[in-house]
Design an enzyme around this catalytic site. Sequence first.
Site, PDB file in Angstrom:
ATOM      1  N   ARG A 112      -2.992  15.705   5.733  1.00  0.00           N
ATOM      2  CA  ARG A 112      -3.689  14.415   5.793  1.00  0.00           C
ATOM      3  C   ARG A 112      -3.305  13.765   7.109  1.00  0.00           C
ATOM      4  O   ARG A 112      -2.134  13.603   7.406  1.00  0.00           O
ATOM      5  CB  ARG A 112      -3.240  13.549   4.625  1.00  0.00           C
ATOM      6  CG  ARG A 112      -3.954  12.248   4.510  1.00  0.00           C
ATOM      7  CD  ARG A 112      -3.456  11.474   3.281  1.00  0.00           C
ATOM      8  NE  ARG A 112      -4.316  10.352   3.037  1.00  0.00           N
ATOM      9  CZ  ARG A 112      -4.283   9.230   3.731  1.00  0.00           C
ATOM     10  NH1 ARG A 112      -3.423   9.093   4.699  1.00  0.00           N
ATOM     11  NH2 ARG A 112      -5.112   8.248   3.455  1.00  0.00           N
ATOM     12  N   HIS A 126       0.839  -1.197   0.000  1.00  0.00           N
ATOM     13  CA  HIS A 126       0.000   0.000   0.000  1.00  0.00           C
ATOM     14  C   HIS A 126       0.876   1.249   0.000  1.00  0.00           C
ATOM     15  O   HIS A 126       2.074   1.181   0.275  1.00  0.00           O
ATOM     16  CB  HIS A 126      -0.943  -0.003   1.208  1.00  0.00           C
ATOM     17  CG  HIS A 126      -0.226  -0.153   2.517  1.00  0.00           C
ATOM     18  ND1 HIS A 126       0.243  -1.369   2.961  1.00  0.00           N
ATOM     19  CD2 HIS A 126       0.101   0.742   3.459  1.00  0.00           C
ATOM     20  CE1 HIS A 126       0.831  -1.210   4.118  1.00  0.00           C
ATOM     21  NE2 HIS A 126       0.772   0.065   4.454  1.00  0.00           N
TER      22      HIS A 126
END
Length: 86
Positions: free
Chosen positions: A65, A55
């Site tokens: 974020r 990922h």
Amino acid sequence: GMLTFLITDGSKGLQFLDHRTKRWQAVPHMKDAIIVNIGDGLQRWTNDRYISVMHRVITTERKHRYSAAFFWEPNPNAVIQCFPTI
């Protein structure tokens, strides 16, 4: 590792590599959901029944974020080897 539990703020950018198509796929945001990622240790323990997933995060948004991760690991003295197959 064994398992990762991830809570995000809903920002886009988390992706996983689909091992069948060899393409990166976006992880859709689901409100109040916890993302669970299987690690290489669990893949080995289950004799590849559960697959560890590569990922990454790629974001184009111009904002911060945030995410919170919890990494679960077995006892440091645990033996990591394949369970017998059925």
